[in-house]
Design an enzyme around this catalytic site. Structure first.
Site, mmCIF file in Angstrom:
data_model
loop_
_atom_site.group_PDB
_atom_site.id
_atom_site.type_symbol
_atom_site.label_atom_id
_atom_site.label_comp_id
_atom_site.label_asym_id
_atom_site.label_seq_id
_atom_site.Cartn_x
_atom_site.Cartn_y
_atom_site.Cartn_z
ATOM 1 N N SER A 8 0.823 -1.216 0.000
ATOM 2 C CA SER A 8 0.000 0.000 0.000
ATOM 3 C C SER A 8 0.854 1.262 0.000
ATOM 4 O O SER A 8 0.339 2.373 0.024
ATOM 5 C CB SER A 8 -0.920 0.009 1.229
ATOM 6 O OG SER A 8 -0.171 -0.164 2.416
ATOM 7 N N SER A 68 -13.860 27.322 -26.130
ATOM 8 C CA SER A 68 -14.003 26.132 -26.958
ATOM 9 C C SER A 68 -12.933 26.188 -28.042
ATOM 10 O O SER A 68 -12.594 27.259 -28.536
ATOM 11 C CB SER A 68 -15.389 26.120 -27.601
ATOM 12 O OG SER A 68 -15.374 25.343 -28.775
ATOM 13 N N GLN A 122 -7.195 -2.124 4.167
ATOM 14 C CA GLN A 122 -6.185 -1.347 3.456
ATOM 15 C C GLN A 122 -6.822 -0.580 2.289
ATOM 16 O O GLN A 122 -6.311 0.437 1.836
ATOM 17 C CB GLN A 122 -5.088 -2.294 2.950
ATOM 18 C CG GLN A 122 -3.964 -1.603 2.235
ATOM 19 C CD GLN A 122 -2.781 -2.529 2.054
ATOM 20 O OE1 GLN A 122 -2.126 -2.926 3.003
ATOM 21 N NE2 GLN A 122 -2.507 -2.910 0.815
ATOM 22 N N GLU A 126 -19.499 23.201 -13.709
ATOM 23 C CA GLU A 126 -19.804 21.917 -14.366
ATOM 24 C C GLU A 126 -18.981 20.779 -13.773
ATOM 25 O O GLU A 126 -19.474 19.685 -13.535
ATOM 26 C CB GLU A 126 -19.512 22.005 -15.865
ATOM 27 C CG GLU A 126 -20.510 22.837 -16.642
ATOM 28 C CD GLU A 126 -20.067 22.960 -18.096
ATOM 29 O OE1 GLU A 126 -20.419 22.095 -18.894
ATOM 30 O OE2 GLU A 126 -19.342 23.931 -18.407
ATOM 31 N N ASN A 145 -17.357 28.848 -21.425
ATOM 32 C CA ASN A 145 -18.039 27.756 -20.721
ATOM 33 C C ASN A 145 -17.818 27.808 -19.210
ATOM 34 O O ASN A 145 -16.705 28.043 -18.752
ATOM 35 C CB ASN A 145 -17.548 26.411 -21.257
ATOM 36 C CG ASN A 145 -17.839 26.246 -22.733
ATOM 37 O OD1 ASN A 145 -18.870 26.702 -23.217
ATOM 38 N ND2 ASN A 145 -16.928 25.616 -23.444
ATOM 39 N N THR A 161 -40.323 27.478 -8.427
ATOM 40 C CA THR A 161 -40.610 26.099 -8.028
ATOM 41 C C THR A 161 -40.841 25.392 -9.364
ATOM 42 O O THR A 161 -41.386 25.994 -10.302
ATOM 43 C CB THR A 161 -41.864 25.977 -7.132
ATOM 44 O OG1 THR A 161 -42.982 26.497 -7.843
ATOM 45 C CG2 THR A 161 -41.699 26.749 -5.827
ATOM 46 N N HIS A 162 -40.417 24.157 -9.468
ATOM 47 C CA HIS A 162 -40.489 23.406 -10.737
ATOM 48 C C HIS A 162 -39.765 24.145 -11.864
ATOM 49 O O HIS A 162 -40.102 23.975 -13.037
ATOM 50 C CB HIS A 162 -41.934 23.134 -11.155
ATOM 51 C CG HIS A 162 -42.806 22.635 -10.045
ATOM 52 N ND1 HIS A 162 -42.992 21.291 -9.792
ATOM 53 C CD2 HIS A 162 -43.514 23.301 -9.095
ATOM 54 C CE1 HIS A 162 -43.796 21.158 -8.732
ATOM 55 N NE2 HIS A 162 -44.113 22.359 -8.296
ATOM 56 N N LYS A 221 -17.624 30.826 -27.576
ATOM 57 C CA LYS A 221 -17.990 30.136 -26.332
ATOM 58 C C LYS A 221 -17.203 30.605 -25.113
ATOM 59 O O LYS A 221 -16.009 30.839 -25.183
ATOM 60 C CB LYS A 221 -17.772 28.612 -26.472
ATOM 61 C CG LYS A 221 -18.710 27.911 -27.395
ATOM 62 C CD LYS A 221 -20.182 28.021 -26.982
ATOM 63 C CE LYS A 221 -20.503 27.172 -25.775
ATOM 64 N NZ LYS A 221 -20.433 25.742 -26.075
HETATM 65 N N1 ARG Z 1 -1.122 -1.391 5.183
HETATM 66 C C1 ARG Z 1 -2.036 -1.890 6.169
HETATM 67 C C2 ARG Z 1 -3.383 -1.143 6.061
HETATM 68 O O1 ARG Z 1 -3.441 -0.162 5.410
HETATM 69 C C3 ARG Z 1 -1.489 -1.708 7.521
HETATM 70 C C4 ARG Z 1 -1.942 -2.712 8.504
HETATM 71 C C5 ARG Z 1 -1.460 -4.046 8.082
HETATM 72 N N2 ARG Z 1 -1.678 -5.025 9.082
HETATM 73 C C6 ARG Z 1 -1.494 -6.325 8.849
HETATM 74 N N3 ARG Z 1 -1.709 -7.106 9.840
HETATM 75 N N4 ARG Z 1 -1.203 -6.768 7.663
HETATM 76 O O2 ARG Z 1 -4.368 -1.549 6.610
#
Ligand code: ARG
Length: 467
Positions: free
Chosen positions: A30, A284, A329, A297, A292, A162-163, A290
Site C-alpha cells: 500500500s 471552446s 487497506q 460543471e 463555458n 418552483t419546478h 464560447k
Molecule cells: N497497510 C495496512 C493497512 O493499510 C497496515 C496494517 C497491516 N496489518 C497487517 N496485519 N497486515 O491496513
C-alpha cells in the site's frame, strides 16, 4: 520506488520458508498511496516512544535516538530523498526500516507494544483530523464569500422558482442565504464528524491490547486526541468514521452540485442572471464565441465520484468480521480521493462565488414577466374578504388574460382587473409591484430586504465566533 525480485521481508521474514512472490508483494503493498500519511505516522511514533519511555520500556537515550532519527526521516521525505520500497509494503514498515538503518537496534524497539493494525488506525485518524480542520476553514471561506455577494444583493429582485417555473419574486440576497444555510449545516456536520475521528486507537495493538504497562491516556494527550478508544477489537477494525466523513463529503458535494447547476443555467445567454469572471471559465477549441462555466460543471460532475467512494467504503466494511482484516487497506484510496475532490471543489467555489456579479436588470425583468405577484393579488383579495380558493380562481383568470395579451398583472388597467373581481380597488397596484411583494414577506426567514440584512448580520456574528 525500488521493485526488485528480492522479496523476503525483513520485518516478518522469520516465519517464512520462501520469499513472497514478486507480484504478490506488489499486489499487497500500500506504500504507493499510504505514504501520504508519513507525517502522521511519524507523529504517532514519536508519541508512542515518549509513552514507552515514561512506562519504563525504553530508556531516555533510546527515546531520544528514535525521535532524532524520525525527525531526520521526516526531512528526507519532505526533501523527496526518501526511497520508498514496495518490498517493505507500507508507510509504517518503510519508515521503521529506515529508522533501524539509521540508528541500529534501537530502531527495532519502536514497535514494542503496538501493531500496524492500531498504528494505521491512528495514522488515518490523525490524517483525517488535519484534513477536517483544513476543510472547516474552506467551508468558512465559502460562507464568507456567499455573505459578501449577498450583502451586495439584499435588494436585488429576481424570480423565485418552483419546478423551475417563475413562482414569486425573491431577493437574490435571500436566494444566496439559502446556500449559506446549507453550508452552515455542512460545517456543523464536519465538526460533528471530527468528534468521533478524534479518539486514539493506539494501544489496541494487533487486536487484544498488549502486555506492556502502556499509558494510553498519555499517548492520547500527546497526540491531541480526546481520549483513548474503549475496546481494542473495535479500535483496529471499524472504519465507520471514514464512512461518516465520506457521507458528510457527499452531502457537501450534493449541495455544491445544486449551486453548480444554477450557476450553469444562470450564466447562459438564455437566463443571463449572473456574470462569471473569465478566470473561472474556459473557451471552446472550435466555437470562438464560447465561454463555458467549467468550474461549476466540473464540481457537479465530481459529485458522482464522491458518492462512489461512499459506496466503496460502505461495501468495504459490509460483513467484515472482527477484528482487523486486510480489506481495510482499501479504505485509503477512496478516502484520499474524497479529500482531494472536496478540497478542490470547495476551493474553487470559495474563490469564485464572491467574484460573481448579478445581472440585476435581467433578474428583475424575468420576475416582472412571469406573473410572479399573482399570489400577492390573491392575498390582497383575501384581505378584502374573499375566501382564498375563490381568490385563487379570480387571479387565475386574470393571469390567463395576461398570457393572451402578453401583459403582466401590474400592466393591466384597474377596469380590466375589476372585470375579474369587483372588490379590486386602486390600492391593488401597491401589492402588484415586485418591490412591494418582497418587502411584504417581512418575518424571520422571509425574503424582505430587511430580513436578508438581518440574516446576514446574524451569520456574521456566528462566523466571528469561529476560532
Ligand atoms: N497497510 C495496512 C493497512 O493499510 C497496515 C496494517 C497491516 N496489518 C497487517 N496485519 N497486515 O491496513
Amino acid at each position: 520506488m525500488t521493485d526488485t525480485n528480492k522479496t523476503t521481508n525483513q520485518q516478518w521474514g522469520g516465519r517464512f520458508s520462501e520469499p513472497v512472490d514478486a507480484f504478490v508483494a506488489r499486489f499487497t503493498a500500500s506504500v504507493e498511496f499510504d505514504q501520504r500519511m508519513a507525517k502522521q505516522d511519524i507523529q504517532g511514533s514519536v508519541a508512542h516512544a515518549k509513552m514507552l519511555t515514561k512506562v519504563g520500556v525504553l530508556t531516555v537515550e533510546e527515546r531520544d535516538q528514535i525521535i532524532q532519527g524520525l525527525a531526520e526521516i521526516e526531512q528526507e521525505i519532505a526533501r523527496g530523498e526518501f526511497e520508498w520500497s514496495v518490498e517493505l509494503e507500507d508507510v509504517h514498515m518503510n519508515i521503521e526500516a529506515r529508522l533501524t538503518q539509521k540508528i541500529g537496534v534501537t530502531g527495532k524497539k519502536l514497535h514494542t507494544g503496538r501493531s500496524r493494525n492500531d498504528q494505521v488506525a491512528t495514522d488515518i485518524r490523525l490524517y483525517m483530523r488535519d484534513e477536517i480542520d483544513f476543510l472547516l476553514e474552506e467551508v468558512t471561506r465559502l460562507q464568507q464569500g456567499i455573505l459578501s455577494l449577498a450583502e451586495r444583493n439584499t435588494d436585488t429582485i429576481m424570480p423565485g422558482f418552483t419546478h423551475l417555473q417563475t413562482a414569486q419574486p425573491v431577493t437574490f440576497g435571500h436566494h444566496l442565504m439559502a446556500w449559506y444555510e446549507m453550508a452552515q449545516r455542512d460545517y456543523e456536520r464536519l465538526l460533528d464528524c471530527r468528534k468521533r475521528v478524534n479518539i486514539l486507537p493506539l494501544g489496541a495493538a494487533a487486536l487484544a491490547g498488549t502486555t506492556y504497562p502502556i499509558d494510553r491516556e498519555m499517548t492520547a494527550e500527546l497526540l491531541g486526541f480526546e481520549r483513548p478508544t474503549y475496546n481494542s477489537l473495535d479500535s483496529v477494525s471499524d472504519r465507520d468514521f471514514a464512512i461518516e466523513f465520506t457521507s458528510t463529503a457527499s452531502i457537501i458535494m450534493m449541495h455544491m452540485s445544486r449551486w453548480a447547476e444554477e450557476m450553469v443555467m444562470w450564466a447562459s445567454a438564455q437566463f443571463n442572471f449572473i456574470f462569471l469572471p473569465d478566470r473561472f471559465c474556459t473557451g471552446s477549441s472550435i466555437m470562438p464565441q464560447k465561454k463555458n462555466p467549467d468550474v461549476p460543471e466540473l464540481v457537479r460532475g465530481k459529485t458522482g465520484r464522491v458518492y462512489g467512494h461512499l459506496m466503496s467504503l460502505l461495501t468495504l466494511m459490509k460483513s467484515q468480521c472482527l477484528a482487523y482484516n486486510k480489506d481495510n487497506q482499501e479504505d485509503k484510496e477512496p478516502l484520499f480521493d474524497t479529500v482531494d475532490t472536496l478540497r478542490g471543489s470547495l476551493r474553487s467555489f470559495a474563490d469564485m462565488i464572491p467574484a460573481i456579479e448579478a445581472r440585476s436588470e435581467h433578474m428583475y425583468e424575468a420576475a416582472r414577466r412571469g406573473f410572479s405577484t399573482a399570489t400577492d393579488l390573491a392575498d390582497y383579495l383575501v384581505r378584502k374578504g374573499v375566501a382564498f380558493r375563490d381568490a385563487h380562481e379570480v387571479v387565475g383568470k386574470a393571469v390567463g388574460f395576461g398570457v393572451q395579451e402578453g401583459r403582466d398583472l401590474s400592466e393591466m388597467t384597474l377596469e380590466e382587473l375589476q372585470s375579474f373581481g369587483s372588490m379590486i380597488e386602486a390600492d391593488v397596484f401597491d401589492v402588484l409591484t415586485l418591490e412591494g411583494s418582497v418587502a411584504a414577506r417581512d418575518h424571520i426567514g422571509g425574503t424582505a430586504p430587511a430580513q436578508v440584512k438581518a440574516a446576514i448580520a446574524r451569520a456574521k456574528d456566528e462566523l466571528a465566533k469561529r476560532v
